[in-house]
Design an enzyme around this catalytic site. Structure first.
Site, PDB file in Angstrom:
ATOM      1  N   GLY A  38       0.936  -1.240  -0.063  1.00 23.38           N
ATOM      2  CA  GLY A  38      -0.014   0.081  -0.085  1.00 23.38           C
ATOM      3  C   GLY A  38       0.903   1.230  -0.024  1.00 23.38           C
ATOM      4  O   GLY A  38       1.789   1.412   0.795  1.00 23.38           O
ATOM      5  N   GLY A 242       9.253   4.447  -5.885  1.00 26.20           N
ATOM      6  CA  GLY A 242       8.515   5.729  -5.535  1.00 26.20           C
ATOM      7  C   GLY A 242       8.082   6.048  -4.468  1.00 26.20           C
ATOM      8  O   GLY A 242       8.508   6.987  -3.505  1.00 26.20           O
ATOM      9  N   ASP A 243       7.776   4.969  -3.610  1.00 25.17           N
ATOM     10  CA  ASP A 243       7.390   5.397  -2.190  1.00 25.17           C
ATOM     11  C   ASP A 243       8.560   5.221  -1.405  1.00 25.17           C
ATOM     12  O   ASP A 243       8.522   6.103  -0.079  1.00 25.17           O
ATOM     13  CB  ASP A 243       6.368   4.291  -1.662  1.00 25.17           C
ATOM     14  CG  ASP A 243       5.134   3.993  -2.314  1.00 25.17           C
ATOM     15  OD1 ASP A 243       4.749   4.928  -2.844  1.00 25.17           O
ATOM     16  OD2 ASP A 243       4.636   2.915  -2.476  1.00 25.17           O
ATOM     17  N   ALA A 273      16.047  -0.148  -3.270  1.00 24.56           N
ATOM     18  CA  ALA A 273      14.625  -0.781  -3.341  1.00 24.56           C
ATOM     19  C   ALA A 273      14.639  -1.478  -4.639  1.00 24.56           C
ATOM     20  O   ALA A 273      13.940  -2.677  -4.314  1.00 24.56           O
ATOM     21  CB  ALA A 273      13.530   0.287  -2.951  1.00 24.56           C
ATOM     22  N   SER A 282      11.191  -4.170   0.437  1.00 21.66           N
ATOM     23  CA  SER A 282      12.411  -3.851  -0.242  1.00 21.66           C
ATOM     24  C   SER A 282      13.204  -2.758   0.029  1.00 21.66           C
ATOM     25  O   SER A 282      14.135  -2.198  -0.303  1.00 21.66           O
ATOM     26  CB  SER A 282      11.924  -3.688  -1.687  1.00 21.66           C
ATOM     27  OG  SER A 282      11.192  -2.525  -1.904  1.00 21.66           O
TER      28      SER A 282
END
Length: 294
Positions: A38, A242-243, A273, A282
């Site tokens: 998420g 991206g997170d 990651a 990751s």
């Protein structure tokens, strides 16, 4: 400054495939794995692993115990996460041999957050605190309005992009984190320079962080620009890159690093990651990022 991340918590069901399937195509996957993810949870974990103190707010379903455990194990404060009847949010992800992916998202508990609960959470935060939002929960426009009224610094990652983003008053957003596609969807322009020019003209007070895949990242705020390239690494899975970038960038900024230093830190973390499988698992620890030899 306190950091509140009001966001999604998902299970990711990841299927390894030879290639991303075309419409109408049937093909066999050669591996299936379940990961915790998420965008909200990933970004909270990235913030925490980068050394920031973060509160996560949101909802999980009846089977959401592992989602809560992942947050707690990584030092994310979970007092504002509710467990509700029904299913947690989840994704079905295809990952091909080159590490590229596509993602099908089911909102579940993430998309049934009552306004009363959101208001209750925001009441515990105030002026100068940071609110981080993505677009995997319901009620984003109201959260922006209420947080702005409380004097909070609002950071928006409008992913996945849909009509809800158009309902948000972006003039109340302090930092907008977008990739090339989201930048085009908001600005109507495809070239990075044009995206940034349109956003600067429409929202002159807002800082923009535009990620460009293999071309790195550009930061823009009130006529000032900084950029950073990528690090060459073997790509295994780009799911949480991206997170990871978002969490590490904000962790750097909130602990007093300069923008160029924060871009460098976030770029290194996201590069690590993509060398690993999964979403939250990751994301590297800060000491790994500082010690990694690129």
């Amino acid at each position: 400054m306190k950091i509140l991340n009001f966001g999604s918590l998902n299970y990711d069901y990841v299927y390894s495939v030879d290639h991303i399937l075309l419409p109408g195509e049937t093909s066999a996957a050669w591996r299936m794995e379940t990961f915790i993810g998420g965008k909200g949870l990933n970004q909270s974990v990235a913030l925490a692993r980068a050394g920031a103190k973060v509160w996560h707010a949101g909802q999980v379903g009846e089977e959401g115990g592992q989602l809560l455990a992942m947050c707690r194990e990584n030092g994310v404060n979970t007092e504002y996460i509710r467990q509700v009847p029904g299913k947690s949010g989840h994704t079905v992800i295809q990952v091909d041999k080159r590490g590229q992916n596509n993602i099908l998202l089911f909102g579940g508990a993430n998309r049934s957050i009552p306004q009363s609960f959101a208001d209750e959470v925001l009441a515990a935060f105030g002026e100068g605190d940071l609110l981080l939002l993505q677009n995997e929960i319901n009620g984003i426009p109201r959260l922006i309005e209420n947080a702005h009224a409380r004097g909070m610094c609002i950071v928006l990652n409008p992913s996945p992009y849909d009509e809800v983003v158009g309902e948000c008053d972006l003039s109340k957003v302090s930092i907008l984190l977008v990739n090339e596609i989201e930048g085009w969807q908001i600005s109507g322009r495809r070239e990075p320079d044009e995206i940034l020019e349109v956003l600067a003209r429409q929202y002159p007070e807002m800082a923009v962080v535009l990620t460009l895949g293999s071309q790195g990242v550009i930061y823009q705020h009130q006529g000032e620009r900084f950029s950073h390239g990528i690090y060459p690494v073997p790509v295994v899975d780009t799911t949480a890159a991206g997170d990871t970038f978002t969490g590490y960038f904000l962790a750097g900024i909130t602990r007093g690093l300069s923008v160029p230093q924060s871009l460098e830190l976030a770029s290194k973390a996201s590069s690590i990651a993509v060398t690993r499988h999964g979403a939250a698992p990751s994301i590297p620890l800060l000491r790994e990022v500082e010690q990694y030899a690129f």
